[in-house]
Design an enzyme around this catalytic site. Structure first.
Site, PDB file in Angstrom:
ATOM      1  N   GLY A  15      41.275  80.851  33.011  1.00 26.50           N
ATOM      2  CA  GLY A  15      42.213  80.709  33.797  1.00 26.50           C
ATOM      3  C   GLY A  15      42.563  79.098  33.865  1.00 26.50           C
ATOM      4  N   ARG A  76      39.756  82.542  26.558  1.00 25.18           N
ATOM      5  CA  ARG A  76      38.625  83.043  27.153  1.00 25.18           C
ATOM      6  C   ARG A  76      38.356  83.417  25.624  1.00 25.18           C
ATOM      7  NH1 ARG A  76      40.757  84.452  32.183  1.00 25.18           N
ATOM      8  NH2 ARG A  76      42.781  83.276  32.687  1.00 25.18           N
ATOM      9  N   ASP A 107      35.161  82.576  37.662  1.00 23.76           N
ATOM     10  CA  ASP A 107      33.569  83.533  38.014  1.00 23.76           C
ATOM     11  C   ASP A 107      33.539  83.242  36.642  1.00 23.76           C
ATOM     12  OD1 ASP A 107      36.062  85.264  38.434  1.00 23.76           O
ATOM     13  OD2 ASP A 107      34.583  86.699  39.323  1.00 23.76           O
ATOM     14  N   THR A 130      39.777  76.973  39.792  1.00 20.64           N
ATOM     15  CA  THR A 130      40.770  78.582  39.976  1.00 20.64           C
ATOM     16  C   THR A 130      41.391  78.078  40.869  1.00 20.64           C
ATOM     17  OG1 THR A 130      40.411  80.656  40.261  1.00 20.64           O
ATOM     18  CG2 THR A 130      38.404  79.675  40.792  1.00 20.64           C
ATOM     19  N   ASP A 132      42.413  80.925  42.248  1.00 22.69           N
ATOM     20  CA  ASP A 132      42.124  81.994  42.970  1.00 22.69           C
ATOM     21  C   ASP A 132      41.671  82.107  44.561  1.00 22.69           C
ATOM     22  OD1 ASP A 132      43.615  83.273  41.385  1.00 22.69           O
ATOM     23  OD2 ASP A 132      41.953  83.917  40.603  1.00 22.69           O
ATOM     24  N   ASP A 134      38.541  82.286  45.252  1.00 23.52           N
ATOM     25  CA  ASP A 134      36.834  83.495  44.992  1.00 23.52           C
ATOM     26  C   ASP A 134      35.544  83.340  44.904  1.00 23.52           C
ATOM     27  OD1 ASP A 134      37.990  82.815  42.022  1.00 23.52           O
ATOM     28  OD2 ASP A 134      38.598  84.515  41.849  1.00 23.52           O
ATOM     29  N   ARG A 176      43.479  87.991  42.030  1.00 23.43           N
ATOM     30  CA  ARG A 176      42.762  88.559  42.294  1.00 23.43           C
ATOM     31  C   ARG A 176      42.506  90.092  43.347  1.00 23.43           C
ATOM     32  NH1 ARG A 176      39.328  87.259  37.517  1.00 23.43           N
ATOM     33  NH2 ARG A 176      40.720  86.399  35.846  1.00 23.43           N
TER      34      ARG A 176
END
Ligand code: ATP
Length: 327
Positions: A15, A76, A107, A130, A132, A134, A176
């Protein structure tokens, strides 16, 4: 410094996140200032397999620091998940005489980077790109601060209508399985609660919120929800409240992809620039298979296996700040 690296390939994957361009600029210029050639690889691993590779000069990255998205495009790649696909990618690396890679992504991208690096013995340094937040081993990731600000500004607007109509809004944000975006944007926007994956496994947060009577003193409220299977998402939660409390005027807003776009904040531009310069420094120090992180304002090298562990703990102090400030 004694390093055999004379040229690098640079790609963005997964992303897109605001600040990726600032990272591309920093990596390119740090490499060139160390007499390392830079090859821009378009469309992530997909472009590595299909040989979409172009040499970058300093002016290839002019006028991009303020732009969201990624000039290298992102994609992707199913094919890169197979050994055969990665073999094709490696052939293109050899064709261009690329000695090392810098991968900017989340990730999944860093998982792929770790596998590729081990398979073909190629040095790879990763940057956490990212929204996120994360990835473990770094306080924040590139794009997170911009997304947080975008969510906060959207929440300010939602608050106007929530207050005027005395509504209860469930606002779904990305992340996520990581609740940092929801938790910190709830604090920044003055929301009542954040329903996040890290704690919803322990107790049903919605039931808990309702039991506490979180609307006792308020006629309007906003609840942030992380988009995740664990939380069930905003629509699902809103349906449950509507059934149990028909007197509430419940609405849902899903912020979706607007969270990913926009010009990066100063914090993201600086973070991306520092990490980009550090990536080249790491390669010069013969580091490999590490992600650049920043912990307590210091650059750190985080092995890929550690970075992708998905064990980033949610801050108890932040949870407490939200609880106390939302009574
Ligand atoms: P974001 O967190 O923003 O979604 P991401 O980097 O996690 O970004 P993914 O779609 O998970 O995004 O991964 C990006 C690409 O990385 C995949 O399309 C694939 O090409 C590669 N990749 C992911 N996992 C693996 C794996 N186990 N083996 C090889 N390649 C992988």
């Amino acid at each position: 410094m004694d390093s055999n690296i004379k040229s690098i390939g640079l790609l963005t994957s997964g992303g897109d996140a605001p600040g990726m361009n600032a990272a591309i600029r920093a990596v390119t210029r740090a490499a060139i200032s160390n007499d390392i050639r830079v090859f821009g690889i378009y469309r992530g691993y997909k472009g590595l397999i299909s040989n979409e590779i172009v040499e970058f000069k300093t002016n290839s990255v002019s006028n991009i620091i303020q732009q969201g998205g990624t000039i290298l495009k992102s994609a992707r790649s199913e094919e890169f998940m197979s050994e055969e696909g990665r073999k094709k990618a490696y052939k293109n690396i050899q064709k261009h005489g690329i000695d090392a890679l810098v991968v900017i992504g989340g990730d999944g991208s860093l998982t792929g980077a770790g596998i590729f690096a081990n398979e073909f013995n190629i040095p790879i340094v990763g940057l956490p790109g990212t929204i996120d937040n994360d990835l473990s081993g770094t306080d924040t990731t590139i794009g997170y601060d911009t997304a947080l600000n975008t969510i906060m500004q959207s929440m300010d607007k939602i608050r106007d209508t929530a207050t005027s109509h005395e509504r209860l809004f469930f606002v779904e944000v990305m992340g996520r399985n990581c609740g940092y975006l929801a938790l910190n944007s709830a604090i920044a926007a003055g929301a009542e609660a954040a329903i996040i994956p890290e704690i919803s496994t322990k107790k049903d947060q919605l039931t808990e919120l309702i039991e506490q009577g979180f609307r006792k003193y308020k006629s309007s409220s906003m609840v942030l929800v992380t988009e995740s299977k664990i939380t069930g998402g905003a629509i699902n939660l809103a349906e449950r409240v509507k059934k149990q409390y028909p007197q509430y005027d419940v609405r849902v807003t899903i912020l979706g992809h607007l969270q990913r776009g926009g010009s990066p904040t100063a914090q993201d531009r600086i973070l991306a620039s520092r990490m980009g310069v550090a990536a080249i420094q790491a390669l010069l120090e013969n580091q490999r298979n590490v992600m650049i992180g920043i912990k307590e304002n210091e650059i750190v090298y985080v092995p890929f296996v550690r970075a992708i562990k998905k064990d980033k703990e949610i801050s108890k102090e932040l949870l407490e700040v939200l609880r106390v400030t939302s009574i």
